[in-house]
Design a protein around this motif. Structure first.
Motif, PDB file in Angstrom:
ATOM      1  N   ASN A 117      33.946 122.014 -10.877  1.00  0.00           N
ATOM      2  CA  ASN A 117      34.142 122.532  -9.531  1.00  0.00           C
ATOM      3  C   ASN A 117      34.621 123.969  -9.656  1.00  0.00           C
ATOM      4  O   ASN A 117      35.462 124.281 -10.512  1.00  0.00           O
ATOM      5  CB  ASN A 117      35.182 121.691  -8.772  1.00  0.00           C
ATOM      6  N   ASP A 118      34.079 124.839  -8.824  1.00  0.00           N
ATOM      7  CA  ASP A 118      34.455 126.249  -8.908  1.00  0.00           C
ATOM      8  C   ASP A 118      35.896 126.440  -8.443  1.00  0.00           C
ATOM      9  O   ASP A 118      36.375 125.746  -7.544  1.00  0.00           O
ATOM     10  CB  ASP A 118      33.509 127.103  -8.058  1.00  0.00           C
ATOM     11  N   ARG A 119      36.576 127.360  -9.105  1.00  0.00           N
ATOM     12  CA  ARG A 119      37.926 127.729  -8.714  1.00  0.00           C
ATOM     13  C   ARG A 119      38.236 129.104  -9.280  1.00  0.00           C
ATOM     14  O   ARG A 119      37.605 129.560 -10.243  1.00  0.00           O
ATOM     15  CB  ARG A 119      38.939 126.699  -9.204  1.00  0.00           C
ATOM     16  N   VAL A 120      39.202 129.748  -8.698  1.00  0.00           N
ATOM     17  CA  VAL A 120      39.627 131.068  -9.160  1.00  0.00           C
ATOM     18  C   VAL A 120      40.144 130.946 -10.587  1.00  0.00           C
ATOM     19  O   VAL A 120      40.917 130.043 -10.899  1.00  0.00           O
ATOM     20  CB  VAL A 120      40.728 131.644  -8.234  1.00  0.00           C
ATOM     21  N   GLY A 121      39.676 131.830 -11.480  1.00  0.00           N
ATOM     22  CA  GLY A 121      40.185 131.893 -12.843  1.00  0.00           C
ATOM     23  C   GLY A 121      39.455 131.041 -13.864  1.00  0.00           C
ATOM     24  O   GLY A 121      39.838 131.030 -15.030  1.00  0.00           O
ATOM     25  N   ILE A 122      38.393 130.360 -13.468  1.00  0.00           N
ATOM     26  CA  ILE A 122      37.739 129.437 -14.397  1.00  0.00           C
ATOM     27  C   ILE A 122      37.103 130.162 -15.585  1.00  0.00           C
ATOM     28  O   ILE A 122      37.171 129.686 -16.709  1.00  0.00           O
ATOM     29  CB  ILE A 122      36.731 128.501 -13.687  1.00  0.00           C
TER      30      ILE A 122
ATOM     31  N   SER B  64      25.992 125.803  -4.636  1.00  0.00           N
ATOM     32  CA  SER B  64      26.518 124.754  -3.772  1.00  0.00           C
ATOM     33  C   SER B  64      26.267 123.381  -4.383  1.00  0.00           C
ATOM     34  O   SER B  64      25.305 123.175  -5.106  1.00  0.00           O
ATOM     35  CB  SER B  64      25.898 124.845  -2.381  1.00  0.00           C
ATOM     36  N   ALA B  65      27.148 122.482  -4.047  1.00  0.00           N
ATOM     37  CA  ALA B  65      27.016 121.085  -4.452  1.00  0.00           C
ATOM     38  C   ALA B  65      26.884 120.279  -3.162  1.00  0.00           C
ATOM     39  O   ALA B  65      27.885 119.816  -2.602  1.00  0.00           O
ATOM     40  CB  ALA B  65      28.226 120.646  -5.250  1.00  0.00           C
ATOM     41  N   PRO B  66      25.661 120.135  -2.653  1.00  0.00           N
ATOM     42  CA  PRO B  66      25.470 119.540  -1.334  1.00  0.00           C
ATOM     43  C   PRO B  66      26.059 118.137  -1.195  1.00  0.00           C
ATOM     44  O   PRO B  66      26.542 117.771  -0.136  1.00  0.00           O
ATOM     45  CB  PRO B  66      23.956 119.499  -1.150  1.00  0.00           C
TER      46      PRO B  66
ATOM     47  N   ILE C 169      29.874 124.479  -7.263  1.00  0.00           N
ATOM     48  CA  ILE C 169      29.864 124.085  -8.673  1.00  0.00           C
ATOM     49  C   ILE C 169      29.712 125.337  -9.533  1.00  0.00           C
ATOM     50  O   ILE C 169      28.825 126.159  -9.300  1.00  0.00           O
ATOM     51  CB  ILE C 169      28.709 123.106  -8.974  1.00  0.00           C
ATOM     52  N   PHE C 170      30.568 125.457 -10.518  1.00  0.00           N
ATOM     53  CA  PHE C 170      30.531 126.538 -11.495  1.00  0.00           C
ATOM     54  C   PHE C 170      29.780 126.050 -12.725  1.00  0.00           C
ATOM     55  O   PHE C 170      30.030 124.946 -13.201  1.00  0.00           O
ATOM     56  CB  PHE C 170      31.954 126.941 -11.886  1.00  0.00           C
ATOM     57  N   THR C 171      28.867 126.875 -13.219  1.00  0.00           N
ATOM     58  CA  THR C 171      28.166 126.579 -14.460  1.00  0.00           C
ATOM     59  C   THR C 171      28.218 127.811 -15.353  1.00  0.00           C
ATOM     60  O   THR C 171      27.966 128.926 -14.890  1.00  0.00           O
ATOM     61  CB  THR C 171      26.691 126.202 -14.206  1.00  0.00           C
ATOM     62  N   ALA C 172      28.547 127.603 -16.608  1.00  0.00           N
ATOM     63  CA  ALA C 172      28.526 128.687 -17.593  1.00  0.00           C
ATOM     64  C   ALA C 172      27.714 128.231 -18.785  1.00  0.00           C
ATOM     65  O   ALA C 172      27.837 127.090 -19.241  1.00  0.00           O
ATOM     66  CB  ALA C 172      29.942 129.037 -18.046  1.00  0.00           C
ATOM     67  N   GLN C 173      26.864 129.118 -19.270  1.00  0.00           N
ATOM     68  CA  GLN C 173      26.161 128.880 -20.529  1.00  0.00           C
ATOM     69  C   GLN C 173      26.692 129.899 -21.517  1.00  0.00           C
ATOM     70  O   GLN C 173      26.632 131.108 -21.286  1.00  0.00           O
ATOM     71  CB  GLN C 173      24.658 129.011 -20.345  1.00  0.00           C
ATOM     72  N   LEU C 174      27.223 129.380 -22.615  1.00  0.00           N
ATOM     73  CA  LEU C 174      27.894 130.194 -23.614  1.00  0.00           C
ATOM     74  C   LEU C 174      27.187 130.009 -24.945  1.00  0.00           C
ATOM     75  O   LEU C 174      27.066 128.881 -25.426  1.00  0.00           O
ATOM     76  CB  LEU C 174      29.351 129.749 -23.756  1.00  0.00           C
ATOM     77  N   LEU C 175      26.730 131.090 -25.535  1.00  0.00           N
ATOM     78  CA  LEU C 175      26.133 131.036 -26.863  1.00  0.00           C
ATOM     79  C   LEU C 175      27.197 131.483 -27.858  1.00  0.00           C
ATOM     80  O   LEU C 175      27.739 132.586 -27.735  1.00  0.00           O
ATOM     81  CB  LEU C 175      24.901 131.935 -26.935  1.00  0.00           C
ATOM     82  N   VAL C 176      27.502 130.580 -28.812  1.00  0.00           N
ATOM     83  CA  VAL C 176      28.566 130.871 -29.773  1.00  0.00           C
ATOM     84  C   VAL C 176      28.146 130.452 -31.169  1.00  0.00           C
ATOM     85  O   VAL C 176      27.344 129.537 -31.333  1.00  0.00           O
ATOM     86  CB  VAL C 176      29.887 130.133 -29.400  1.00  0.00           C
ATOM     87  N   PRO C 177      28.685 131.132 -32.189  1.00  0.00           N
ATOM     88  CA  PRO C 177      28.466 130.645 -33.558  1.00  0.00           C
ATOM     89  C   PRO C 177      29.293 129.377 -33.760  1.00  0.00           C
ATOM     90  O   PRO C 177      30.426 129.292 -33.316  1.00  0.00           O
ATOM     91  CB  PRO C 177      28.977 131.792 -34.430  1.00  0.00           C
TER      92      PRO C 177
END
Length: 167
Positions: free
Chosen positions: A94-99, A123-125, A131-139
């Motif tokens: 869920n989206d929120r400040v500081g995520i 939006s999450a109807p 809804i917050f989504t992040a895609q992170l590419l990391v070693p």
């Protein structure tokens, strides 16, 4: 050959990518990678260009003189970090400040450097929220490290989910 990393920002309009790619070709450069997007009516991009040393000054001068575009150029290095296995982590909550800060702070505390991050709020109807989504590419070197990353991120909130996929 020189590696250049070029950031571009300006009011979005048709033809910006053509304008930039034409300059690269004009100066016999090679467009190696880019991330380009429209955000709030602005074109924002970052390019990875390879160009012969004798063409760097002329290309740089033309890029910096493009009307209506703010351009910054940095010289990259020839180091290649692709030897490390890269893993894509998808974080959903869920989206929120500081995520974003919370997620990146966890990774930083684990000594993990981000190769790439893309975020989106939609939006999450069915739930009536965002809804917050992040895609992170990391070693990522091992299953133990993946488990540590997952446990650490999921400890941030009950609604946060973490998925992995190999790049």
């Amino acid at each position: 050959m020189k590696q250049l990393v070029i950031s571009v920002l300006g009011k979005d309009r048709p033809g910006i990518v053509d304008q930039l790619s034409s300059l690269v070709v004009k100066h016999h450069g090679s467009w190696l990678a880019s991330s380009l997007t429209e955000l709030a009516g602005q074109f924002a991009g970052i390019l990875h260009i390879e160009v012969a040393e004798e063409n760097v000054a002329a290309l740089s001068e033309e890029l910096l003189n493009q009307p209506q575009l703010l351009i910054n150029i940095a010289e990259g290095s020839d180091s290649d970090n692709t030897a490390d296995e890269q893993v894509m982590i998808t974080v959903t909550a869920n989206d929120r400040v500081g995520i974003v800060q919370e997620v990146t702070q966890v990774l930083n505390s684990l000594g993990i450097s981000l190769s790439e991050i893309n975020t989106h709020v939609g939006s999450a109807p069915n739930w009536g929220g965002l809804i917050f989504t992040a895609q992170l590419l990391v070693p990522c070197a091992s299953d133990d490290q993946r488990n540590l990353i997952q446990d650490s991120l999921e400890s941030l909130a009950d609604d946060l989910m973490v998925d992995f996929s190999d790049e």
